[in-house]
Design an enzyme around this catalytic site. Structure first.
Site, PDB file in Angstrom:
ATOM      1  CD  GLU A   1      -3.029  -1.312   0.371  1.00  0.00           C
ATOM      2  OE1 GLU A   1      -3.160  -0.416  -0.003  1.00  0.00           O
ATOM      3  OE2 GLU A   1      -3.359  -2.300   0.223  1.00  0.00           O
TER       4      GLU A   1
ATOM      5  CB  CYS B   1      -2.226   6.715   2.315  1.00  0.00           C
ATOM      6  SG  CYS B   1      -3.561   5.683   2.994  1.00  0.00           S
TER       7      CYS B   1
HETATM    8  P1  NAP Z   1       8.427   4.933   4.853  1.00  0.00           P
HETATM    9  O1  NAP Z   1       9.298   5.889   5.036  1.00  0.00           O
HETATM   10  O2  NAP Z   1       8.367   4.271   3.454  1.00  0.00           O
HETATM   11  O3  NAP Z   1       8.155   4.068   6.112  1.00  0.00           O
HETATM   12  C1  NAP Z   1       7.014   3.084   6.135  1.00  0.00           C
HETATM   13  C2  NAP Z   1       7.507   1.842   7.037  1.00  0.00           C
HETATM   14  O4  NAP Z   1       8.603   1.196   6.540  1.00  0.00           O
HETATM   15  C3  NAP Z   1       8.074   2.305   8.278  1.00  0.00           C
HETATM   16  O5  NAP Z   1       7.690   1.515   9.172  1.00  0.00           O
HETATM   17  C4  NAP Z   1       9.430   2.107   8.293  1.00  0.00           C
HETATM   18  O6  NAP Z   1      10.172   1.996   9.394  1.00  0.00           O
HETATM   19  C5  NAP Z   1       9.764   1.102   7.422  1.00  0.00           C
HETATM   20  N1  NAP Z   1      11.036   1.026   6.652  1.00  0.00           N
HETATM   21  C6  NAP Z   1      11.688   2.165   6.241  1.00  0.00           C
HETATM   22  N2  NAP Z   1      12.863   1.343   5.366  1.00  0.00           N
HETATM   23  C7  NAP Z   1      12.554   0.251   5.705  1.00  0.00           C
HETATM   24  C8  NAP Z   1      13.402  -0.684   4.909  1.00  0.00           C
HETATM   25  N3  NAP Z   1      14.454  -0.568   4.250  1.00  0.00           N
HETATM   26  N4  NAP Z   1      13.309  -2.162   5.335  1.00  0.00           N
HETATM   27  C9  NAP Z   1      11.934  -2.259   5.743  1.00  0.00           C
HETATM   28  N5  NAP Z   1      11.079  -1.293   6.425  1.00  0.00           N
HETATM   29  C10 NAP Z   1      11.362  -0.145   6.086  1.00  0.00           C
HETATM   30  O7  NAP Z   1       6.785   5.777   4.834  1.00  0.00           O
HETATM   31  P2  NAP Z   1       6.374   6.793   5.975  1.00  0.00           P
HETATM   32  O8  NAP Z   1       7.068   8.072   5.754  1.00  0.00           O
HETATM   33  O9  NAP Z   1       6.385   6.130   7.067  1.00  0.00           O
HETATM   34  O10 NAP Z   1       4.588   6.908   5.654  1.00  0.00           O
HETATM   35  C11 NAP Z   1       4.489   7.900   4.511  1.00  0.00           C
HETATM   36  C12 NAP Z   1       4.251   7.278   3.015  1.00  0.00           C
HETATM   37  O11 NAP Z   1       3.202   6.215   3.379  1.00  0.00           O
HETATM   38  C13 NAP Z   1       3.327   8.383   2.374  1.00  0.00           C
HETATM   39  O12 NAP Z   1       3.816   8.128   0.852  1.00  0.00           O
HETATM   40  C14 NAP Z   1       1.965   7.676   2.151  1.00  0.00           C
HETATM   41  O13 NAP Z   1       1.256   7.562   1.130  1.00  0.00           O
HETATM   42  C15 NAP Z   1       2.088   6.064   2.455  1.00  0.00           C
HETATM   43  N6  NAP Z   1       1.073   5.682   3.070  1.00  0.00           N
HETATM   44  C16 NAP Z   1       0.172   4.812   2.108  1.00  0.00           C
HETATM   45  C17 NAP Z   1      -0.897   4.115   2.766  1.00  0.00           C
HETATM   46  C18 NAP Z   1      -1.675   2.921   2.044  1.00  0.00           C
HETATM   47  O14 NAP Z   1      -2.586   2.548   2.755  1.00  0.00           O
HETATM   48  N7  NAP Z   1      -1.482   3.305   0.893  1.00  0.00           N
HETATM   49  C19 NAP Z   1      -1.096   4.447   4.198  1.00  0.00           C
HETATM   50  C20 NAP Z   1      -0.473   5.424   4.845  1.00  0.00           C
HETATM   51  C21 NAP Z   1       0.755   5.873   4.259  1.00  0.00           C
HETATM   52  P3  NAP Z   1      11.062   3.348  10.168  1.00  0.00           P
HETATM   53  O15 NAP Z   1      10.167   4.308  10.635  1.00  0.00           O
HETATM   54  O16 NAP Z   1      11.622   2.554  11.260  1.00  0.00           O
HETATM   55  O17 NAP Z   1      12.175   3.738   9.227  1.00  0.00           O
END
Ligand code: NAP
Length: 522
Positions: free
Chosen positions: A257, A296
């Site tokens: 997602e 999102c």
């Molecule tokens: P993110 O930086 O991609 O982080 C998401 C998750 O991935 C966090 O738990 C993060 O952990 C983890 N993560 C980061 N690097 C990783 C790696 N190399 N391996 C495994 N896990 C890793 O996203 P965000 O800033 O939290 O969220 C914002 C984004 O999420 C926006 O683009 C939004 O559109 C999207 N989003 C989508 C939905 C949907 O349902 N489609 C819902 C909500 C948000 P750490 O925090 O420990 O780095």
């Protein structure tokens, strides 16, 4: 000293070495807690969940597991007041924002508890059949869904520490698949507190639920082909997870997602002052400001007939510029800060990119002046509305600015409107507002293939619909293309990701013994 949040792995609370991430209050900059996963034995944690959690959950039938979800929801309901405090402190949520996250999680658990109870005392699901395969009618086939025997790794984004945790865990636990949940580090406190309460209440069998508050580094080198990964977050992180060597080598199922540049489209017939026009304005404002636009599903592109663009700009600007932005602890506040200063910096950068091809009507780059708030430590962004001359600039269709920011894009005619909406490249949701129900149905047909969900609002449901951005557990959540091409929820359909679909070919006698013990899900 701020507290270090524990990780619940291998059936016990463990702390990592040092500090990986500092959690802060986005209003005052106060340090709240730290997380770390350094030095933890993640291979053993996954094994423990896979073996102990898997055996314990699979020993139960669907109805019994559904009851567990109800028990979890009741534990959370009893402690709700504490969760709201944490959401306000760590995420800068207003009470309404916190309710969407906390009650959204509890509501999803309750929903799956209810529909799960209807699955009864079986341990597999009947997807299809029986069908005849040969002249001998005794030779037949069925399609069964049997629970996977690995662990479900759930990785969540920072914006929904509660809902993200429970919307995934509810479906997985109902399916009989143990969960290792990883909240985003920066807002892990709420997930930590909830899981701690659920573990203390002993409502789940041993191994069913694990929590990793620190970073997920190294986790994927221990996944097996039996495991599944459900990820919510940015496109870039999704790429890393899908591209992990072990994940690719073992063909581990991954549901993504990701980000999405969602659209709201006002139909050609919705004149200013009409019910459809007013409902549209209300929805765009709500979507831009609830959770300070950190959803999102939030509306990023606002498509309106060219002749209505000025009226729309005026109506939206009036509401957004008078929006009370400030400390979410104050009763008069309608919109709080972003979650932290790095998100604030990213949003200002995004606004600058959008502003290169559109004029800024209200808000903009730069921290808003708010009485009593120090702009050097807080993470506020003013509600920011831009207006493009037309839909030709690419930034508005390509850049997700994850904050209270949207752009009005005028369109000339219906065909152009549909073409422009599709330039989002695959989105979670689009909403269409108008009086002409034929237009709304046409829009759903024309836009459906690039969306996971379409909300079509005519005046008959203008005040009763659940909203553009609210994900209902009954409906599909996910979207094609840049939205990640994933699917979650959607009622019992969501269970499929946690089951293997197997065709069983055999005699009518063998198949009937299987079907007797499987619940049809059609
Ligand atoms: P993110 O930086 O991609 O982080 C998401 C998750 O991935 C966090 O738990 C993060 O952990 C983890 N993560 C980061 N690097 C990783 C790696 N190399 N391996 C495994 N896990 C890793 O996203 P965000 O800033 O939290 O969220 C914002 C984004 O999420 C926006 O683009 C939004 O559109 C999207 N989003 C989508 C939905 C949907 O349902 N489609 C819902 C909500 C948000 P750490 O925090 O420990 O780095």
């Amino acid at each position: 000293m701020t507290q270090q949040l524990g990780n619940f792995l291998s059936g016990r609370w463990q702390t990592g070495e040092g500090t990986e991430t500092q959690l802060t209050d986005p209003v005052s900059g106060e340090k709240l807690a730290t997380v770390s996963a350094r030095g933890l034995d993640l291979a053993s944690a996954l094994d423990f969940a896979r073996v102990r959690g898997g055996e314990n959950l699979r020993a139960l039938d669907y109805a019994t597991r559904a009851k567990l979800l109800d028990d979890v929801a009741n534990v959370l309901i009893a402690k709700r007041a504490r969760y709201e405090e944490i959401a306000i402190a760590n995420s800068g949520n207003t009470k309404i924002d916190a309710a969407i996250d906390i009650d959204g999680g509890i509501g999803t658990l309750k929903y799956f508890a209810k529909v799960g109870a209807g699955l009864g005392e079986t341990k597999s699901l009947l997807d299809q059949g029986p069908v005849h395969l040969a002249k001998d009618e005794k030779f037949q086939a069925i399609h069964l869904l049997v629970p996977r025997r690995g662990v479900a790794i759930h990785i969540n984004a920072f914006n929904f520490p509660s809902w993200g945790l429970w919307e995934k865990a509810a479906v997985s636990l109902l399916a009989g698949v143990p969960v290792l949940s990883k909240p985003a580090s920066s807002t892990a406190w709420l997930a930590y507190e909830m899981v701690r309460d659920v573990i203390d209440a002993k409502v789940l069998p041993e191994g069913a639920l694990s929590l990793l508050c620190g970073s997920a580094g190294g986790l994927f080198s221990h996944v097996t082909a039996d495991d599944v990964i459900a990820f919510t977050g940015s496109h870039d992180t999704a790429l890393k997870i899908r591209g992990d060597r072990n994940v690719m080598t073992r063909n581990v199922a991954v549901n993504v997602e990701a980000d999405s540049i969602n659209a709201a489209l006002l139909g050609p017939d919705a004149a200013p002052g009409s019910t459809a026009f007013d409902a549209f304005v209300k929805e765009v404002v709500r979507e831009m400001t609830v959770k300070a636009g950190q959803k999102c599903t939030a509306i990023r592109r606002v498509f309106v007939p060219a002749e209505r663009a000025a009226a729309m700009a005026e109506a939206l600007s009036a509401k957004l510029s008078s929006m009370q932005v400030g400390d979410p602890r104050k009763a008069e506040t309608r919109m709080g800060p972003l979650v932290n200063r790095s998100q604030q910096a990213a949003v200002f950068e995004g606004i600058a990119m959008l502003a290169a091809g559109a004029k800024t009507l209200t808000g903009g780059k730069g921290a808003p002046k708010i009485e009593g708030i120090d702009p050097k430590v807080s993470a506020f962004v003013a509600p920011t509305l831009l207006q493009a001359a037309d839909g030709s600039a690419s930034a508005v269709h390509d850049i997700e600015v994850f904050g209270p920011v949207a752009t009005i894009v005028p369109y000339k005619n219906e065909a152009e409107a549909f073409t422009l909406v599709r330039r989002g490249g695959g989105s979670l949701v689009a909403s269409v507002f108008g009086t002409d129900t034929d237009f709304l149905a046409r829009a759903a047909r024309e836009l459906g293939y690039v969306h996971g969900r379409i909300l079509a609002v005519d005046p008959s449901i203008a005040s009763s619909h659940t909203g553009h951005g609210i994900v209902m557990p009954q409906c599909n959540h996910g979207g094609p293309g840049r939205a990640g091409n994933g699917e979650e929820l959607g009622g019992l359909h969501g269970l499929r990701f946690y089951h293997q679909r197997v065709a069983v070919q055999g005699s009518a006698e063998v198949l009937s013994s299987l079907t007797k013990e499987a619940t049809p899900i059609h």
